[in-house]
Every structure is written in C-alpha cells, then in structure tokens.
Design a protein around this motif. Structure first.
Motif, PDB file in Angstrom:
ATOM      1  N   LYS A 138       0.854  -1.191   0.000  1.00  0.00           N
ATOM      2  CA  LYS A 138       0.000   0.000   0.000  1.00  0.00           C
ATOM      3  C   LYS A 138       0.881   1.229   0.000  1.00  0.00           C
ATOM      4  O   LYS A 138       1.919   1.241   0.659  1.00  0.00           O
ATOM      5  CB  LYS A 138      -0.877   0.022   1.243  1.00  0.00           C
ATOM      6  N   GLY A 139       0.495   2.250  -0.720  1.00  0.00           N
ATOM      7  CA  GLY A 139       1.317   3.462  -0.761  1.00  0.00           C
ATOM      8  C   GLY A 139       0.468   4.701  -0.806  1.00  0.00           C
ATOM      9  O   GLY A 139      -0.695   4.693  -0.412  1.00  0.00           O
ATOM     10  N   VAL A 140       1.068   5.764  -1.285  1.00  0.00           N
ATOM     11  CA  VAL A 140       0.363   7.044  -1.397  1.00  0.00           C
ATOM     12  C   VAL A 140       0.303   7.408  -2.879  1.00  0.00           C
ATOM     13  O   VAL A 140       1.277   7.244  -3.613  1.00  0.00           O
ATOM     14  CB  VAL A 140       1.110   8.151  -0.607  1.00  0.00           C
ATOM     15  N   THR A 141      -0.861   7.887  -3.288  1.00  0.00           N
ATOM     16  CA  THR A 141      -1.065   8.258  -4.683  1.00  0.00           C
ATOM     17  C   THR A 141      -1.246   9.771  -4.764  1.00  0.00           C
ATOM     18  O   THR A 141      -2.190  10.315  -4.199  1.00  0.00           O
ATOM     19  CB  THR A 141      -2.300   7.507  -5.228  1.00  0.00           C
ATOM     20  N   THR A 142      -0.316  10.430  -5.432  1.00  0.00           N
ATOM     21  CA  THR A 142      -0.370  11.894  -5.534  1.00  0.00           C
ATOM     22  C   THR A 142      -0.773  12.274  -6.957  1.00  0.00           C
ATOM     23  O   THR A 142      -0.218  11.763  -7.923  1.00  0.00           O
ATOM     24  CB  THR A 142       1.014  12.495  -5.190  1.00  0.00           C
ATOM     25  N   VAL A 143      -1.745  13.180  -7.039  1.00  0.00           N
ATOM     26  CA  VAL A 143      -2.304  13.559  -8.342  1.00  0.00           C
ATOM     27  C   VAL A 143      -2.128  15.058  -8.561  1.00  0.00           C
ATOM     28  O   VAL A 143      -2.293  15.846  -7.632  1.00  0.00           O
ATOM     29  CB  VAL A 143      -3.831  13.253  -8.368  1.00  0.00           C
ATOM     30  N   GLY A 144      -1.788  15.447  -9.770  1.00  0.00           N
ATOM     31  CA  GLY A 144      -1.701  16.880 -10.062  1.00  0.00           C
ATOM     32  C   GLY A 144      -1.928  17.154 -11.535  1.00  0.00           C
ATOM     33  O   GLY A 144      -1.642  16.303 -12.391  1.00  0.00           O
ATOM     34  N   HIS A 145      -2.435  18.343 -11.812  1.00  0.00           N
ATOM     35  CA  HIS A 145      -2.682  18.718 -13.205  1.00  0.00           C
ATOM     36  C   HIS A 145      -1.353  19.037 -13.882  1.00  0.00           C
ATOM     37  O   HIS A 145      -0.475  19.645 -13.273  1.00  0.00           O
ATOM     38  CB  HIS A 145      -3.617  19.942 -13.242  1.00  0.00           C
ATOM     39  N   VAL A 146      -1.198  18.587 -15.115  1.00  0.00           N
ATOM     40  CA  VAL A 146       0.031  18.874 -15.874  1.00  0.00           C
ATOM     41  C   VAL A 146      -0.317  19.453 -17.232  1.00  0.00           C
ATOM     42  O   VAL A 146      -1.428  19.258 -17.726  1.00  0.00           O
ATOM     43  CB  VAL A 146       0.895  17.603 -16.104  1.00  0.00           C
ATOM     44  N   GLY A 147       0.636  20.118 -17.837  1.00  0.00           N
ATOM     45  CA  GLY A 147       0.439  20.659 -19.180  1.00  0.00           C
ATOM     46  C   GLY A 147      -0.542  21.823 -19.140  1.00  0.00           C
ATOM     47  O   GLY A 147      -0.973  22.268 -18.077  1.00  0.00           O
ATOM     48  N   SER A 148      -0.878  22.306 -20.329  1.00  0.00           N
ATOM     49  CA  SER A 148      -1.832  23.416 -20.351  1.00  0.00           C
ATOM     50  C   SER A 148      -3.059  22.979 -21.125  1.00  0.00           C
ATOM     51  O   SER A 148      -2.966  22.298 -22.144  1.00  0.00           O
ATOM     52  CB  SER A 148      -1.208  24.626 -21.046  1.00  0.00           C
ATOM     53  N   SER A 149      -4.220  23.292 -20.608  1.00  0.00           N
ATOM     54  CA  SER A 149      -5.431  22.972 -21.368  1.00  0.00           C
ATOM     55  C   SER A 149      -6.252  24.250 -21.382  1.00  0.00           C
ATOM     56  O   SER A 149      -6.944  24.577 -20.431  1.00  0.00           O
ATOM     57  CB  SER A 149      -6.194  21.815 -20.760  1.00  0.00           C
ATOM     58  N   SER A 150      -6.096  24.964 -22.485  1.00  0.00           N
ATOM     59  CA  SER A 150      -6.598  26.327 -22.582  1.00  0.00           C
ATOM     60  C   SER A 150      -8.113  26.448 -22.375  1.00  0.00           C
ATOM     61  O   SER A 150      -8.590  27.466 -21.921  1.00  0.00           O
ATOM     62  CB  SER A 150      -6.214  26.897 -23.942  1.00  0.00           C
ATOM     63  N   ILE A 151      -8.869  25.367 -22.684  1.00  0.00           N
ATOM     64  CA  ILE A 151     -10.314  25.544 -22.600  1.00  0.00           C
ATOM     65  C   ILE A 151     -10.871  25.278 -21.203  1.00  0.00           C
ATOM     66  O   ILE A 151     -12.049  25.458 -20.965  1.00  0.00           O
ATOM     67  CB  ILE A 151     -11.067  24.691 -23.653  1.00  0.00           C
ATOM     68  N   TRP A 152     -10.036  24.844 -20.268  1.00  0.00           N
ATOM     69  CA  TRP A 152     -10.527  24.577 -18.907  1.00  0.00           C
ATOM     70  C   TRP A 152     -10.066  25.669 -17.958  1.00  0.00           C
ATOM     71  O   TRP A 152      -8.901  26.065 -17.984  1.00  0.00           O
ATOM     72  CB  TRP A 152     -10.011  23.220 -18.419  1.00  0.00           C
ATOM     73  N   LYS A 153     -10.978  26.123 -17.080  1.00  0.00           N
ATOM     74  CA  LYS A 153     -10.590  27.116 -16.078  1.00  0.00           C
ATOM     75  C   LYS A 153      -9.843  26.414 -14.952  1.00  0.00           C
ATOM     76  O   LYS A 153     -10.160  25.272 -14.604  1.00  0.00           O
ATOM     77  CB  LYS A 153     -11.837  27.778 -15.475  1.00  0.00           C
ATOM     78  N   GLU A 154      -8.905  27.147 -14.338  1.00  0.00           N
ATOM     79  CA  GLU A 154      -8.096  26.602 -13.245  1.00  0.00           C
ATOM     80  C   GLU A 154      -8.975  25.985 -12.139  1.00  0.00           C
ATOM     81  O   GLU A 154      -8.712  24.891 -11.659  1.00  0.00           O
ATOM     82  CB  GLU A 154      -7.231  27.750 -12.679  1.00  0.00           C
ATOM     83  N   ILE A 155     -10.038  26.712 -11.795  1.00  0.00           N
ATOM     84  CA  ILE A 155     -10.908  26.257 -10.695  1.00  0.00           C
ATOM     85  C   ILE A 155     -11.593  24.924 -11.046  1.00  0.00           C
ATOM     86  O   ILE A 155     -11.743  24.050 -10.192  1.00  0.00           O
ATOM     87  CB  ILE A 155     -11.951  27.354 -10.321  1.00  0.00           C
ATOM     88  N   ASP A 156     -11.950  24.752 -12.317  1.00  0.00           N
ATOM     89  CA  ASP A 156     -12.601  23.498 -12.732  1.00  0.00           C
ATOM     90  C   ASP A 156     -11.606  22.332 -12.710  1.00  0.00           C
ATOM     91  O   ASP A 156     -11.950  21.208 -12.341  1.00  0.00           O
ATOM     92  CB  ASP A 156     -13.195  23.652 -14.138  1.00  0.00           C
ATOM     93  N   LEU A 157     -10.368  22.649 -13.103  1.00  0.00           N
ATOM     94  CA  LEU A 157      -9.319  21.606 -13.073  1.00  0.00           C
ATOM     95  C   LEU A 157      -9.082  21.153 -11.633  1.00  0.00           C
ATOM     96  O   LEU A 157      -8.937  19.969 -11.344  1.00  0.00           O
ATOM     97  CB  LEU A 157      -8.011  22.158 -13.654  1.00  0.00           C
ATOM     98  N   GLN A 158      -9.074  22.136 -10.744  1.00  0.00           N
ATOM     99  CA  GLN A 158      -8.838  21.864  -9.321  1.00  0.00           C
ATOM    100  C   GLN A 158     -10.005  21.064  -8.724  1.00  0.00           C
ATOM    101  O   GLN A 158      -9.794  20.068  -8.028  1.00  0.00           O
ATOM    102  CB  GLN A 158      -8.707  23.237  -8.620  1.00  0.00           C
ATOM    103  N   ASN A 159     -11.239  21.495  -9.027  1.00  0.00           N
ATOM    104  CA  ASN A 159     -12.420  20.795  -8.492  1.00  0.00           C
ATOM    105  C   ASN A 159     -12.460  19.346  -8.962  1.00  0.00           C
ATOM    106  O   ASN A 159     -12.782  18.443  -8.196  1.00  0.00           O
ATOM    107  CB  ASN A 159     -13.712  21.488  -8.932  1.00  0.00           C
ATOM    108  N   ALA A 160     -12.138  19.154 -10.233  1.00  0.00           N
ATOM    109  CA  ALA A 160     -12.165  17.794 -10.781  1.00  0.00           C
ATOM    110  C   ALA A 160     -11.159  16.922 -10.037  1.00  0.00           C
ATOM    111  O   ALA A 160     -11.456  15.775  -9.665  1.00  0.00           O
ATOM    112  CB  ALA A 160     -11.834  17.833 -12.272  1.00  0.00           C
ATOM    113  N   ALA A 161      -9.978  17.480  -9.778  1.00  0.00           N
ATOM    114  CA  ALA A 161      -8.937  16.698  -9.093  1.00  0.00           C
ATOM    115  C   ALA A 161      -9.358  16.398  -7.654  1.00  0.00           C
ATOM    116  O   ALA A 161      -9.129  15.293  -7.152  1.00  0.00           O
ATOM    117  CB  ALA A 161      -7.618  17.450  -9.122  1.00  0.00           C
ATOM    118  N   GLU A 162     -10.000  17.378  -7.004  1.00  0.00           N
ATOM    119  CA  GLU A 162     -10.424  17.140  -5.618  1.00  0.00           C
ATOM    120  C   GLU A 162     -11.452  16.012  -5.545  1.00  0.00           C
ATOM    121  O   GLU A 162     -11.387  15.155  -4.665  1.00  0.00           O
ATOM    122  CB  GLU A 162     -10.991  18.430  -5.009  1.00  0.00           C
TER     123      GLU A 162
END
Ligand SMILES: NC(=O)C1=CN([C@@H]2O[C@H](COP(=O)(O)OP(=O)(O)OC[C@H]3O[C@@H](n4cnc5c(N)ncnc54)[C@H](OP(=O)(O)O)[C@@H]3O)[C@@H](O)[C@H]2O)C=CC1
Ligand SMILES: CC(C)(CO)C(=O)C(=O)O
Length: 318
Positions: free
Chosen positions: A152-176
């Motif tokens: 068992k370990g720890v899984t760390t997730v983060g947004h990478v690259g640029s996706s111009s059509i998505w707002k930062e807040i939406d990217l963050q909410n999706a990851a949460e």
C-alpha cells in the motif's frame, strides 16, 4: 463517477477493481480481445496482503481498445481515462485508438513512471486536461485477470500541461473529486499543486534504484549491502542532482539519503525494472535514465554513470 481504464495490467487491474468495488462505473480497454473476453467472463481477482481473502469483482465491461469507435456509438464517455499502460506503449497508434473514448468532459490520468509521456500526450490531446499520478502503490499481475497489491502506498495527483479551454478552478475541483473517490476506494491520495516536483523526485529515485537492481538482479534493500554498491548509488545521485541544478529543477533534501531511505522502506521489493528484465520484456530505461542523459547533453554536461547504466540496461534486450 465513470472511469475508462486503458491497459489492464498490474496497476490498471488494481485501480479498476477497487474503484468498481466502491461503486464507481469502470470500463476496461485492453490491448487484446482475448483479455477483454476473459475479464468479462472471470471478472478481476485482487489479493491484498497476506491472510486477506481475495476481492472478486464480476459483471465487468471490457473491450479491446481497437473496438472503441464501434462501442462508443452506443455508450457514454467517461469522466476519467486512467491510462495504465507502460511508457513504451504510448505512441501514435495508441493515441489514434484512444480518440473515440475522449469526450468533451473527459480527463486523462497518467500513471507512468519516467518522463516524456506528458509532453507527448499534451500535443496529441491539446484540449483534454491531463493529470499525472505519482504512486508508491505496488501492484503485481499474476495472470490476465489476477493482481496482487504488493504494497500500500500514497497516490499523488496533479494537473500537468496546459489545457486552454478549462478554467483553473474546474481543473482543481475535478482533481479534488477524484482524490475523494480514490480515498473512498481505499487508495490514500493527495492533491499536488506542484506535481512536477513529485515527478522529478520519483525520476531521480527510479534512475538510481531501478537500473542497478536490474543489472545486479537484487532487491532494493540489497543495494545498500556493500561499499561498492553504495558508491555507485552515490555517483548516480550526484550526477542526477548536477543535471537538476543545471536545469533549475528543484529537489528537496539529500538525494543519497532519500534514495537510501526508499531502498530501506522497499527493502524486499524487486524494482519494476528488474521484474521487466526477468520477464524478458523491454524496460522503461529510455524514459528514466535515457531522459536524464538527454537532459545532460542539452545542458552540455557529461553524466558517465547514467550513460553507462542506460546502455547496459538497453543492451539486456535485443
Ligand atoms: N506496477 C506498479 O506497482 C507500478 C507501476 N507504475 C507505472 O505504471 C505504468 C504501468 O505499469 P504496470 O501496470 O506495472 O504495467 P503492466 O505491463 O502490468 O501493464 C501495462 C498494460 O498496458 C497494456 N497495453 C499495452 N498497449 C496497450 C494498448 N494499445 N491498448 C490497451 N492496453 C495496452 C498491456 O497489455 P498486454 O499485457 O496485453 O501487453 C498491459 O496490460 C508503468 O509506467 C509503471 O512504471 C508506477 C508505480 C507502481
Ligand atoms: C520506488 C521503486 C524503486 C520501488 O520498487 C519503484 O518505483 C519501481 O520499482 O519502479
């Protein structure tokens, strides 16, 4: 939440199985028709730790990825694609095969070790949000539909690259939301705002432990068992840190201490590269040490240790 798991190997089966068991919608996309049929017939059997009874998930949906365009005519796109192939499988043919399963709201989660895939996929799917995962989970496949959770370990997730059509807040909410879903499925998960830091930290660790264990055919812990081995560990750490410094890649802490600690905490593990070598399949050396050598060259530096170990491991596979 709906997940498309591309690649039903060790990690794909483990993540897919536990997500399905926690009530999420999971669909598998395999390389071969044979494996898809077996998954539908047998389900997945996951063994978690000694003494625990196996988890058996049945009534699965699984297709070969080649069938994606015909299957998607009558089915919905998923929220997330979990891309669980190896780095070497990520090429133009895979991109073409994946296109039909990418909808307007689909996001791609990449589980690979090493570097190179994120840049490639950002170019291939410029409108699709990409997230990278760095996981210390250990999974071992023991058949077409059987998998062992080796640690068992720890899984760390983060947004990478640029996706111009998505707002930062939406990217963050999706990851949460994804992190909550992973937690509920039994994966201790974290959200990182600086996943690049985690990627380069793991790259350094893999670039030292993986090729040395693969060449010497020893467990991670055995790397610390002689002066000769420790010296080479030290040299590879120093060379990697010199590359990071030249390219302004942050690395916190003493690399040798960190690598030694990973050797101790995963002492009985066989590294993924050693497993590949023992199975006679190509390793991920080009995406780990190969990338470091490339970065060194671009900075006009020489890294003899990494260059030699890269060539030695490459030479194991004809
Ligand atoms: N296993 C682990 O514990 C960990 C793995 N990782 C990383 O995760 C990644 C995956 O590793 P792992 O799960 O061990 O690898 P596996 O080799 O077990 O799984 C890869 C899977 O991808 C499938 N695949 C290849 N090409 C395609 C395609 N075109 N379409 C659909 N499926 C395809 C393979 O199918 P087939 O078998 O039919 O060839 C295989 O099932 C690697 O980059 C690894 O470094 C990171 C941390 C831990
Ligand atoms: C951290 C380490 C070395 C654990 O075995 C690993 O990630 C791997 O084997 O690829």
């Amino acid at each position: 939440m709906k997940f498309d798991v591309v690649g039903a190997g060790a990690l794909g089966l483990m993540f897919g199985c536990k997500l399905a068991a926690s009530g999420q919608g999971v669909r598998f996309w395999t390389r071969t028709n044979e494996q898809a049929k077996l998954l539908v017939k047998e389900g997945i059997m996951l063994l978690e730790g000694e003494g625990s009874s196996p988890m058996n998930i049945t009534s699965l949906t699984a297709y070969s990825l080649q069938e994606a365009s015909t299957r998607l005519e009558t089915q919905m796109h998923a929220d997330w694609i979990i891309l669980a192939t190896k780095q070497r499988h990520i090429d133009n043919a895979l991109v073409k095969a994946m296109k039909p399963i990418i909808g307007h709201d689909t996001k791609i989660l990449c589980l690979q070790n090493g570097i190179g895939h994120v840049e490639f996929l950002s170019q291939a799917f410029p409108k699709t949000p990409l997230y990278a995962v760095i996981t210390t989970e250990g999974a071992k496949r023991s058949g077409s539909y059987q998998v062992i959770r080796a640690g068992k370990g720890v899984t760390t997730v983060g947004h990478v690259g640029s996706s111009s059509i998505w707002k930062e807040i939406d990217l963050q909410n999706a990851a949460e939301k994804l992190i909550d879903t992973f937690d509920a499925a039994g994966f201790c998960s974290l959200l990182s705002k600086d996943i690049d830091r985690e990627i380069y930290r793991k790259l350094l660790i893999n670039s030292v432990i993986n090729p040395l264990t693969a060449m010497w055919r020893i467990t991670n812990g055995e790397l610390l068992e002689s002066e000769e081995r420790r010296k080479l560990l030290q040299q590879l750490c120093e060379e990697a840190i010199a590359i990071y410094e030249a390219r302004n890649i942050p690395f916190e802490g003493d690399a040798y201490d960190i690598v030694s600690e990973v050797c101790r905490s995963t002492a009985i593990n066989m590294s993924s590269m050693l497993k590949d070598v023992l199975q006679g399949v190509p390793t991920e050396i080009d995406y780990i040490n190969g990338r470091l050598v490339e970065m060194a060259k671009q900075s006009g530096m020489s890294v003899p240790g990494h260059e030699m170990i890269w060539r030695l491991v490459r030479g194991l596979y004809k």
